[in-house]
Write a protein that holds these residues in place. Structure first.
Motif, PDB file in Angstrom:
ATOM      1  N   ILE A  27     -20.273  -5.947 -19.327  1.00 15.32           N
ATOM      2  CA  ILE A  27     -20.908  -4.740 -18.798  1.00 15.32           C
ATOM      3  C   ILE A  27     -22.172  -4.463 -19.598  1.00 15.32           C
ATOM      4  O   ILE A  27     -22.177  -4.531 -20.831  1.00 15.32           O
ATOM      5  CB  ILE A  27     -19.940  -3.539 -18.881  1.00 15.32           C
ATOM      6  N   LEU A  28     -23.254  -4.151 -18.882  1.00  6.49           N
ATOM      7  CA  LEU A  28     -24.525  -3.782 -19.504  1.00  6.49           C
ATOM      8  C   LEU A  28     -24.568  -2.260 -19.645  1.00  6.49           C
ATOM      9  O   LEU A  28     -24.435  -1.532 -18.658  1.00  6.49           O
ATOM     10  CB  LEU A  28     -25.693  -4.280 -18.654  1.00  6.49           C
ATOM     11  N   VAL A  29     -24.739  -1.780 -20.881  1.00  2.66           N
ATOM     12  CA  VAL A  29     -24.816  -0.351 -21.178  1.00  2.66           C
ATOM     13  C   VAL A  29     -26.274  -0.002 -21.472  1.00  2.66           C
ATOM     14  O   VAL A  29     -26.883  -0.569 -22.391  1.00  2.66           O
ATOM     15  CB  VAL A  29     -23.919   0.017 -22.376  1.00  2.66           C
ATOM     16  N   VAL A  30     -26.839   0.932 -20.693  1.00 11.79           N
ATOM     17  CA  VAL A  30     -28.255   1.294 -20.814  1.00 11.79           C
ATOM     18  C   VAL A  30     -28.357   2.777 -21.145  1.00 11.79           C
ATOM     19  O   VAL A  30     -27.919   3.622 -20.356  1.00 11.79           O
ATOM     20  CB  VAL A  30     -29.020   0.989 -19.510  1.00 11.79           C
ATOM     21  N   ASP A  31     -28.912   3.107 -22.312  1.00 11.90           N
ATOM     22  CA  ASP A  31     -29.100   4.506 -22.709  1.00 11.90           C
ATOM     23  C   ASP A  31     -30.113   4.547 -23.832  1.00 11.90           C
ATOM     24  O   ASP A  31     -30.104   3.678 -24.710  1.00 11.90           O
ATOM     25  CB  ASP A  31     -27.772   5.134 -23.157  1.00 11.90           C
ATOM     26  N   ASP A  32     -30.990   5.544 -23.819  1.00 12.48           N
ATOM     27  CA  ASP A  32     -32.007   5.620 -24.864  1.00 12.48           C
ATOM     28  C   ASP A  32     -31.476   6.225 -26.152  1.00 12.48           C
ATOM     29  O   ASP A  32     -32.156   6.206 -27.172  1.00 12.48           O
ATOM     30  CB  ASP A  32     -33.218   6.425 -24.381  1.00 12.48           C
ATOM     31  N   VAL A  45     -23.817   0.215 -16.569  1.00 13.39           N
ATOM     32  CA  VAL A  45     -23.629   1.640 -16.818  1.00 13.39           C
ATOM     33  C   VAL A  45     -24.916   2.148 -17.436  1.00 13.39           C
ATOM     34  O   VAL A  45     -25.343   1.655 -18.487  1.00 13.39           O
ATOM     35  CB  VAL A  45     -22.440   1.895 -17.773  1.00 13.39           C
ATOM     36  N   THR A  46     -25.563   3.124 -16.785  1.00 11.68           N
ATOM     37  CA  THR A  46     -26.888   3.552 -17.242  1.00 11.68           C
ATOM     38  C   THR A  46     -26.993   5.068 -17.289  1.00 11.68           C
ATOM     39  O   THR A  46     -26.350   5.783 -16.518  1.00 11.68           O
ATOM     40  CB  THR A  46     -27.991   2.987 -16.325  1.00 11.68           C
ATOM     41  N   ASP A  47     -27.814   5.539 -18.229  1.00  7.87           N
ATOM     42  CA  ASP A  47     -28.167   6.955 -18.293  1.00  7.87           C
ATOM     43  C   ASP A  47     -29.127   7.265 -17.142  1.00  7.87           C
ATOM     44  O   ASP A  47     -29.754   6.360 -16.564  1.00  7.87           O
ATOM     45  CB  ASP A  47     -28.820   7.257 -19.643  1.00  7.87           C
ATOM     46  N   LEU A  48     -29.260   8.546 -16.813  1.00  3.89           N
ATOM     47  CA  LEU A  48     -30.139   8.928 -15.711  1.00  3.89           C
ATOM     48  C   LEU A  48     -31.583   9.093 -16.195  1.00  3.89           C
ATOM     49  O   LEU A  48     -32.504   8.504 -15.651  1.00  3.89           O
ATOM     50  CB  LEU A  48     -29.643  10.225 -15.075  1.00  3.89           C
ATOM     51  N   GLU A  60     -34.610   4.611 -11.075  1.00  3.87           N
ATOM     52  CA  GLU A  60     -35.520   3.512 -10.774  1.00  3.87           C
ATOM     53  C   GLU A  60     -34.852   2.168 -11.050  1.00  3.87           C
ATOM     54  O   GLU A  60     -35.044   1.200 -10.300  1.00  3.87           O
ATOM     55  CB  GLU A  60     -36.801   3.662 -11.604  1.00  3.87           C
ATOM     56  N   LEU A  61     -34.063   2.095 -12.119  1.00  4.89           N
ATOM     57  CA  LEU A  61     -33.334   0.861 -12.419  1.00  4.89           C
ATOM     58  C   LEU A  61     -32.371   0.527 -11.291  1.00  4.89           C
ATOM     59  O   LEU A  61     -32.273  -0.632 -10.854  1.00  4.89           O
ATOM     60  CB  LEU A  61     -32.565   1.014 -13.742  1.00  4.89           C
ATOM     61  N   ALA A  62     -31.663   1.552 -10.784  1.00  8.05           N
ATOM     62  CA  ALA A  62     -30.723   1.307  -9.686  1.00  8.05           C
ATOM     63  C   ALA A  62     -31.466   0.820  -8.437  1.00  8.05           C
ATOM     64  O   ALA A  62     -31.010  -0.108  -7.758  1.00  8.05           O
ATOM     65  CB  ALA A  62     -29.939   2.582  -9.385  1.00  8.05           C
ATOM     66  N   HIS A 107     -29.349  -9.464  -7.874  1.00 11.06           N
ATOM     67  CA  HIS A 107     -28.538  -8.385  -8.445  1.00 11.06           C
ATOM     68  C   HIS A 107     -28.196  -7.293  -7.439  1.00 11.06           C
ATOM     69  O   HIS A 107     -27.678  -6.245  -7.833  1.00 11.06           O
ATOM     70  CB  HIS A 107     -29.269  -7.757  -9.630  1.00 11.06           C
ATOM     71  N   SER A 108     -28.451  -7.504  -6.168  1.00 12.73           N
ATOM     72  CA  SER A 108     -28.250  -6.426  -5.191  1.00 12.73           C
ATOM     73  C   SER A 108     -26.785  -6.017  -5.074  1.00 12.73           C
ATOM     74  O   SER A 108     -26.488  -4.876  -4.727  1.00 12.73           O
ATOM     75  CB  SER A 108     -28.778  -6.859  -3.818  1.00 12.73           C
ATOM     76  N   ARG A 109     -25.863  -6.928  -5.354  1.00 13.12           N
ATOM     77  CA  ARG A 109     -24.434  -6.604  -5.245  1.00 13.12           C
ATOM     78  C   ARG A 109     -23.825  -6.178  -6.582  1.00 13.12           C
ATOM     79  O   ARG A 109     -22.620  -5.982  -6.689  1.00 13.12           O
ATOM     80  CB  ARG A 109     -23.667  -7.820  -4.705  1.00 13.12           C
ATOM     81  N   LEU A 110     -24.670  -6.025  -7.598  1.00  9.19           N
ATOM     82  CA  LEU A 110     -24.190  -5.634  -8.923  1.00  9.19           C
ATOM     83  C   LEU A 110     -23.856  -4.139  -8.925  1.00  9.19           C
ATOM     84  O   LEU A 110     -24.710  -3.311  -8.627  1.00  9.19           O
ATOM     85  CB  LEU A 110     -25.269  -5.936  -9.964  1.00  9.19           C
ATOM     86  N   PRO A 111     -22.603  -3.752  -9.248  1.00 10.15           N
ATOM     87  CA  PRO A 111     -22.257  -2.322  -9.276  1.00 10.15           C
ATOM     88  C   PRO A 111     -23.046  -1.589 -10.367  1.00 10.15           C
ATOM     89  O   PRO A 111     -23.218  -2.103 -11.475  1.00 10.15           O
ATOM     90  CB  PRO A 111     -20.755  -2.315  -9.591  1.00 10.15           C
ATOM     91  N   VAL A 112     -23.515  -0.385 -10.040  1.00 12.80           N
ATOM     92  CA  VAL A 112     -24.277   0.436 -10.975  1.00 12.80           C
ATOM     93  C   VAL A 112     -23.606   1.798 -11.065  1.00 12.80           C
ATOM     94  O   VAL A 112     -23.335   2.433 -10.040  1.00 12.80           O
ATOM     95  CB  VAL A 112     -25.745   0.599 -10.531  1.00 12.80           C
ATOM     96  N   VAL A 113     -23.336   2.243 -12.306  1.00 13.71           N
ATOM     97  CA  VAL A 113     -22.715   3.544 -12.548  1.00 13.71           C
ATOM     98  C   VAL A 113     -23.688   4.384 -13.360  1.00 13.71           C
ATOM     99  O   VAL A 113     -24.172   3.944 -14.411  1.00 13.71           O
ATOM    100  CB  VAL A 113     -21.376   3.399 -13.306  1.00 13.71           C
ATOM    101  N   ILE A 114     -24.004   5.585 -12.865  1.00 11.04           N
ATOM    102  CA  ILE A 114     -24.856   6.533 -13.591  1.00 11.04           C
ATOM    103  C   ILE A 114     -23.967   7.392 -14.476  1.00 11.04           C
ATOM    104  O   ILE A 114     -22.965   7.964 -14.017  1.00 11.04           O
ATOM    105  CB  ILE A 114     -25.642   7.431 -12.618  1.00 11.04           C
TER     106      ILE A 114
END
Length: 798
Positions: A681-686, A727-730, A739-741, A750-757
């Motif tokens: 899982i990729l975790v994205v947050d500043d 999993v990304t921050d808003l 924008e990432l989503a 990556h169009s079928r990659l699940p994205v969770v905000i």
């Protein structure tokens, strides 16, 4: 330092850093409008709000949210703040330092409710300064109401104000308000983190408009002139060194680890000795090669001497370390020991009060209060002992009239007796009351449908007395608020077994009752018997194993359809330990297999094992979390190679053997192919703290993680690291979560990659924006307490 302590320290460090940046920007905004500085303040406040919410600091979350709303409402003015608003923000920032535990305070800060009211009044005041047609953003209103509704609610584990009476004199936590004037603005020349200043120095004239209205709602705290200063704790000389429980646990853990290192060093010494012997053998074989091997033999001989010297030196160092380490282990164990007088101390007063309330005369006798046990054992005995004493007072001992009628002494006697027997503590709760009647217990068992009449009558007196440990079993038709014979006794046995001990009862009608608790002296060190069951290395408390023997078919029999073994004239249930643990299907014991006679309060049983490896006094680690819920495990211990071995519960095993129960077998596992891997899982947050929290949470439930600080970096990571979910921050600088989503959903790969905000913004409009961008899940950061994130991830990954 535990992971939670490390995260807490990191959070407080981030609070300091963020508030320093916020303070500098607020000073800049007060001197003149700056859109960049205003956006920087909002970024820092937003990040701090999310971190506080995830760490459970509800008061900090509420205050930072209101600060964010105040700054946001001045966006049309390019974030040009009025002096009154700046004062409110700086004062609240100082309060956040205290509420987060980052900074101690000599006086408590203003209540959260008053700070919130002050900030909200500033928002209304700032709206007057807005150009015509430009109102305070509506999105702040519902959020502000929601935040205000949470004020005064039960906060997180660290939301309480933390003070340090022994700290050196510091800043006064008072709100800067002068009579009839706006709050005084602290001088920019002060510390980078502005303190609360005294209200007496401000003599400015009353300001009009926004400043006056904001000042009117600013909370005031009277200074020291009108109040008596709180009494400081007196300094008392103390010849003893005080060690905190956490420090002692840390020291114990360090000593345990050093002991394991010493064991591994012993293995390394043995391998060096084997190397020297192997070199010696090779040298002899090289000599047989004739002249061609002479030079090789000489070199091998030199290598052998070097290996022998290295072994001798390592052995000497190891022996010295073991000697000092042994002394250290003994000293640490001594530090952990407490006299049982600590456990018995509250009972004289409690017995006196309860006996009077019950109309009884009771004499309390305490014996063995100098017996010492590990502090963890003492703490774990408090609740079970309380249950037994209350039951004895309420239902064991009689009133004066009943005792005289029964030709007993008018005063009943309750005895707490403790003694050490080897590596165990024997604790007895004795009363000379009415006792437990097995006949009555059999009738209760029939009435409650536990047995039919013939089965109940077949129970021995000892088996009938064991019924009182069943959940909810009581021989009384009327249950008092104080206790009930059998009410809580199942919890007593469960608690004692969790300590690796057992509890028994002896009683006779009219004679009295004795509850006997047998627990280890220490939960950290105990003699363990290491055994092998299949491919597993397990451990049993050596005190529960009485003997080992070979299974003889001539001694085998069946009792009630269950395999049994005749041992020293006693018929014991016989079962392979691997079957009881669910490691293999139930099977009969085979001729010549090794069996251990394991004893506990539940009885004795012969358990078949593959091998007995060794007996050693070893540190036992407590089980927490999911493992702590398994009744067949009492702890874990380290092996010489660093692996963990589970310590089995003798009480659970003997009870399972008598009842014919076994743990369920795990489902058959499919051998993974070479392409099988853990989900990533990729975790994205500043926020670095948020990234670590989310990554730790996901890794704890079995996922691999990679991290990125913003959307742009996430897109770069995806080019080199295939992942299964994002999993990304808003809100992030540069490429934000939305924008990432959008980019991922429009990407050919990556169009079928699940994205969770995962965000602090939980408004309905924000959710609609997220769904419009194609995200598969939208969670607010506070919901992590309910593990919504884990549930959503599992559902999306199937």
């Amino acid at each position: 330092m535990t992971p939670s302590e490390r995260l807490l320290r990191q959070f407080r460090d981030l609070v300091t850093v963020r508030l320093e940046r916020i303070t500098r920007s607020l000073m800049e905004l007060e001197s003149g409008a700056s859109a960049e500085a205003g956006r920087g303040v909002l970024r820092e406040l937003h990040g701090l709000k999310g971190e506080a919410r995830m760490m459970g600091f509800d008061d900090v979350n509420v205050l930072v949210h209101e600060m964010e709303e105040l700054v946001r409402c001045t966006e049309p003015l390019r974030y040009a703040l009025s002096p009154a608003s700046t004062d409110a923000l700086l004062t609240t920032a100082d309060a956040v330092l205290v509420f987060s535990g980052t900074q101690a305070a000599d006086e408590p800060p203003p209540a959260v409710e008053r700070l919130v009211a002050w900030l909200q009044e500033c928002v209304r005041s700032e709206s007057v300064r807005l150009p015509p047609g430009r109102l305070v953003p509506a999105e702040g209103a519902p959020a502000t109401s929601e935040a205000a509704g949470r004020v005064g609610a039960q906060g997180g584990p660290h939301s309480a104000v933390q003070t340090n009476p022994g700290a050196s004199p510091g800043r006064l936590l008072t709100i800067p308000v002068a009579e009839g004037s706006r709050p005084h603005v602290p001088s920019p020349g002060r510390s980078a983190m502005p303190s609360f200043v005294s209200p007496q120095a401000s003599g400015a004239e009353a300001s009009s408009g926004a400043g006056a209205r904001a000042a009117s709602s600013a909370p005031t705290v009277q200074g020291s002139n009108g109040l008596t200063a709180p009494r400081q704790p007196e300094s008392r000389p103390d010849t003893a060194v005080r060690i905190g429980v956490e420090s002692l646990d840390l020291l114990t853990s360090a000593v345990t680890n050093l002991t394991q290192v010493a064991r591994r060093r012993e293995l390394a010494n043995a391998r060096r000795l084997a190397l020297a012997r192997e070199l010696s053998q090779l040298a002899r074989e090289a000599e047989d090669l004739g002249p061609a091997g002479a030079a090789l033999a000489a070199r091998l001989g030199s290598a052998k001497e070097m290996a022998a010297v290295l072994h001798r030196e390592s052995k000497l160092l190891s022996n010295a370390e073991l000697r000092d380490l042994g002394m250290l282990v003994e000293e640490v164990q001594t530090l952990r020991m407490l006299p049982l007088s600590v456990l018995f101390e509250p009972y004289p007063r409690m017995v006196r009060d309860l006996s009077r309330a019950l109309g009884k005369e009771v004499e309390l006798v305490v014996d063995g209060e100098d017996t010492r046990a590990d502090r963890a054992v003492v703490e774990a005995l408090r609740e079970p002992l309380m249950h037994l004493v209350r039951n004895a007072l309420d239902h064991g001992l009689e009133t004066r009239v009943d005792r005289v009628t029964a030709d007993k002494k008018p005063r009943g006697c309750l005895t707490l007796r403790a003694a050490r027997e080897g590596n165990r503590i024997n604790l007895r709760v004795e009363d000379d009351g009415m006792g437990v009647d097995p006949v009555q217990l059999r009738k209760v068992a029939v009435r409650r449908g536990l047995f039919d009449e013939s089965a109940a009558n077949a129970l021995s007196d000892a088996a009938a007395r064991e019924l009182i440990f069943l959940p909810g079993f009581t021989s009384r038709d009327v249950v008092t608020d104080l206790s009930g014979r059998g009410v809580g006794l199942d919890a007593v046995r469960t608690s004692i077994q969790a300590l690796g001990g057992d509890v028994g009862v002896e009683s006779a009608p009219g004679w009295g009752t004795i509850f006997e608790l047998r627990v280890p002296v220490s939960l950290t060190v105990a003699p363990l018997l290491f055994i092998q069951v299949g491919t597993e290395t397990l451990a049993l408390s050596a005190t529960h194993v009485s003997r080992a023997l070979k299974v003889d078919s001539a001694e085998q029999c069946e009792v009630a359809g269950r395999p049994s073994l005749l041992v020293e004239g006693r018929v014991l249930p016989l079962a392979p330990l691997s079957s009881l643990l669910g490691l293999e299907p139930p099977r009969p014991a085979r001729e010549g297999e090794l069996a251990l006679v394991v004893k506990s309060q539940s009885g004795a049983a012969a358990l078949v094992v593959d091998r007995v490896l060794e007996e050693r006094v070893q540190a036992i680690l407590p089980l927490k979390g999911i493992l702590g819920r398994f009744g067949h495990l009492t702890g874990a211990t380290s092996l010489a190679d660093g692996r963990l071995a589970m310590v089995l519960s003798a009480a659970f095993l003997t009870a399972s053997a008598h009842q014919g129960n076994a743990l369920p077998r795990p489902p058959p596992s499919v051998e993974p192919g070479p392409e099988a891997r853990r989900r990533r899982i990729l975790v994205v947050d500043d926020s670095p703290l948020t990234r670590e929290l989310i990554a730790n949470l996901l890794e704890a439930v079995g996922y691999d993680t990679v991290i990125a600080s913003d959307g742009a970096e996430a897109l770069e990571v995806l080019e080199s690291h295939p992942v299964d979910l994002v999993v990304t921050d808003l809100e992030m600088p540069g490429v934000n979560g939305l924008e990432l989503a959008r980019r991922l959903k429009g990407h050919p790969v990556h169009s079928r990659l699940p994205v969770v905000i995962l965000t602090t913004r939980g408004g309905e409009e924000d959710r609609r924006r997220g769904l419009a961008a194609g995200v598969d899940g939208y969670i607010t950061k506070g919901d992590l307490v309910r593990q919504d994130l884990v549930d959503v991830v599992r559902r999306l990954l199937g």
